[in-house]
Design an enzyme around this catalytic site. Structure first.
Site, mmCIF file in Angstrom:
data_model
loop_
_atom_site.group_PDB
_atom_site.id
_atom_site.type_symbol
_atom_site.label_atom_id
_atom_site.label_comp_id
_atom_site.label_asym_id
_atom_site.label_seq_id
_atom_site.Cartn_x
_atom_site.Cartn_y
_atom_site.Cartn_z
ATOM 1 N N GLU A 98 12.249 10.765 -5.261
ATOM 2 C CA GLU A 98 11.948 11.683 -4.156
ATOM 3 C C GLU A 98 12.099 10.961 -2.823
ATOM 4 O O GLU A 98 11.897 9.753 -2.737
ATOM 5 C CB GLU A 98 10.514 12.216 -4.367
ATOM 6 C CG GLU A 98 9.956 13.095 -3.281
ATOM 7 C CD GLU A 98 10.690 14.405 -3.060
ATOM 8 O OE1 GLU A 98 11.890 14.350 -2.761
ATOM 9 O OE2 GLU A 98 10.057 15.468 -3.146
ATOM 10 N N ASP A 99 12.473 11.700 -1.792
ATOM 11 C CA ASP A 99 12.615 11.087 -0.467
ATOM 12 C C ASP A 99 11.258 10.760 0.149
ATOM 13 O O ASP A 99 10.965 9.608 0.447
ATOM 14 C CB ASP A 99 13.451 11.989 0.467
ATOM 15 C CG ASP A 99 12.951 13.431 0.536
ATOM 16 O OD1 ASP A 99 11.927 13.770 -0.098
ATOM 17 O OD2 ASP A 99 13.593 14.244 1.231
ATOM 18 N N ASP A 102 4.564 13.910 1.087
ATOM 19 C CA ASP A 102 3.801 14.263 2.287
ATOM 20 C C ASP A 102 2.461 14.846 1.821
ATOM 21 O O ASP A 102 1.543 14.097 1.496
ATOM 22 C CB ASP A 102 4.652 15.243 3.097
ATOM 23 C CG ASP A 102 4.044 15.635 4.420
ATOM 24 O OD1 ASP A 102 3.191 14.897 4.933
ATOM 25 O OD2 ASP A 102 4.418 16.697 4.949
ATOM 26 N N PHE A 151 7.632 13.394 12.070
ATOM 27 C CA PHE A 151 8.718 14.103 11.406
ATOM 28 C C PHE A 151 9.961 13.230 11.416
ATOM 29 O O PHE A 151 10.476 12.869 12.466
ATOM 30 C CB PHE A 151 8.996 15.461 12.058
ATOM 31 C CG PHE A 151 9.928 16.293 11.217
ATOM 32 C CD1 PHE A 151 9.438 16.985 10.119
ATOM 33 C CD2 PHE A 151 11.289 16.324 11.482
ATOM 34 C CE1 PHE A 151 10.294 17.725 9.301
ATOM 35 C CE2 PHE A 151 12.156 17.057 10.668
ATOM 36 C CZ PHE A 151 11.653 17.757 9.582
ATOM 37 N N ARG A 164 21.164 14.806 8.133
ATOM 38 C CA ARG A 164 21.010 14.066 6.879
ATOM 39 C C ARG A 164 21.928 12.857 6.820
ATOM 40 O O ARG A 164 21.630 11.855 6.174
ATOM 41 C CB ARG A 164 21.343 14.958 5.676
ATOM 42 C CG ARG A 164 20.371 16.092 5.426
ATOM 43 C CD ARG A 164 20.670 16.705 4.057
ATOM 44 N NE ARG A 164 20.111 18.032 3.893
ATOM 45 C CZ ARG A 164 18.865 18.292 3.483
ATOM 46 N NH1 ARG A 164 18.041 17.299 3.214
ATOM 47 N NH2 ARG A 164 18.448 19.526 3.340
HETATM 48 P P1 5GP Z 1 5.214 17.662 0.321
HETATM 49 O O1 5GP Z 1 5.288 18.769 -0.688
HETATM 50 O O2 5GP Z 1 4.716 16.369 -0.269
HETATM 51 O O3 5GP Z 1 4.389 18.084 1.507
HETATM 52 O O4 5GP Z 1 6.655 17.375 0.893
HETATM 53 C C1 5GP Z 1 7.749 18.025 0.370
HETATM 54 C C2 5GP Z 1 9.052 17.690 1.019
HETATM 55 O O5 5GP Z 1 9.028 17.984 2.402
HETATM 56 C C3 5GP Z 1 9.484 16.247 0.948
HETATM 57 O O6 5GP Z 1 9.973 15.894 -0.300
HETATM 58 C C4 5GP Z 1 10.569 16.254 1.994
HETATM 59 O O7 5GP Z 1 11.766 16.736 1.431
HETATM 60 C C5 5GP Z 1 9.999 17.217 3.021
HETATM 61 N N1 5GP Z 1 9.405 16.420 4.103
HETATM 62 C C6 5GP Z 1 8.160 15.907 4.203
HETATM 63 N N2 5GP Z 1 8.015 15.192 5.319
HETATM 64 C C7 5GP Z 1 9.226 15.241 5.948
HETATM 65 C C8 5GP Z 1 9.742 14.663 7.158
HETATM 66 O O8 5GP Z 1 9.082 13.929 7.906
HETATM 67 N N3 5GP Z 1 11.052 14.948 7.467
HETATM 68 C C9 5GP Z 1 11.848 15.727 6.667
HETATM 69 N N4 5GP Z 1 13.099 15.928 7.065
HETATM 70 N N5 5GP Z 1 11.398 16.273 5.518
HETATM 71 C C10 5GP Z 1 10.102 16.018 5.165
HETATM 72 MG MG MG Z 2 12.062 16.003 -0.865
HETATM 73 MG MG MG Z 3 13.879 19.660 4.184
#
Ligand code: 5GP
Ligand code: MG
Ligand code: MG
Length: 174
Positions: A98-99, A102, A151, A164
């Site tokens: 996973e990237d 959050d 962000f 990206r």
């Molecule tokens: P979560 O479900 O843990 O809140 O995050 C889900 C997804 O939101 C991450 O896998 C990512 O793809 C996207 N995301 C979370 N934080 C960021 C951020 O700072 N920048 C971007 N571009 N995507 C984010």
């Molecule tokens: Mg992601």
């Molecule tokens: Mg996104």
């Protein structure tokens, strides 16, 4: 390619590459003598997974999933899987790639879905961990960079599907 004018460089190409080398070493050691299925979460993790997979010294199978999350103001996080893996995970070592983690809502959902397939093991590798922002407990097993919030864009991370392709990671200003 230059970074966005409204952003500051957070992690350089070199720093990202260094973290990936370390993660690949850790993963290679952790699964020594075993096969591994990488389940890459599209789209954000695709550069990360491409770089990581080519440095892990193990036989790999690459699979991809896509999640979509609807978030209301309370951010309850209603996650669905819009693309599933195309192979059986039963009895296999599965590593989610996973990237960013959050709130943890996406990964908590994915973890449950994949656990239901009866893998031999299920672990998580994330390039970036925003630990302080969790709404649900999700622990990463292999973690690149820890970051408090903000962000981020670049190296797979988008702003409305753009940016990206930036080779480094930038934090956008408010
Ligand atoms: P979560 O479900 O843990 O809140 O995050 C889900 C997804 O939101 C991450 O896998 C990512 O793809 C996207 N995301 C979370 N934080 C960021 C951020 O700072 N920048 C971007 N571009 N995507 C984010
Ligand atoms: Mg992601
Ligand atoms: Mg996104």
């Amino acid at each position: 390619m230059n970074g966005p004018s409204n952003g500051d460089l957070l992690y350089s190409k070199k720093q990202i590459a260094g973290e990936i080398r370390r993660l690949a070493r850790e993963i290679t050691i952790a699964y020594a003598g075993e096969e591994l299925i990488l389940v890459v979460v599209l789209k954000g993790a695709f550069f990360f997974a491409a770089d990581l997979a080519r440095q892990i010294q193990l036989p790999l199978i690459l699979e991809f999933v896509k999640l979509s999350s609807y978030r209301d103001m309370n951010s309850t996080g209603d996650v669905t899987m819009t693309k599933d893996v195309e192979t059986s995970l039963t009895g296999k070592n599965v590593l989610i790639v996973e990237d960013i983690v959050d709130t943890g809502l996406s990964l908590a959902f994915l973890r449950e879905r994949l656990l239901a397939r009866g893998p031999k093991s299920l672990k998580i590798c994330a390039l970036i961990d925003k630990k302080e922002r969790r709404k649900i407990e999700v622990k990463t097993d292999f973690t690149g960079l820890e970051c408090p919030g903000g962000f981020l864009v670049g190296y797979g991370l988008d702003l409305n599907e753009k940016l990206r392709e930036l080779p480094a990671i930038y934090e956008l200003n408010e």
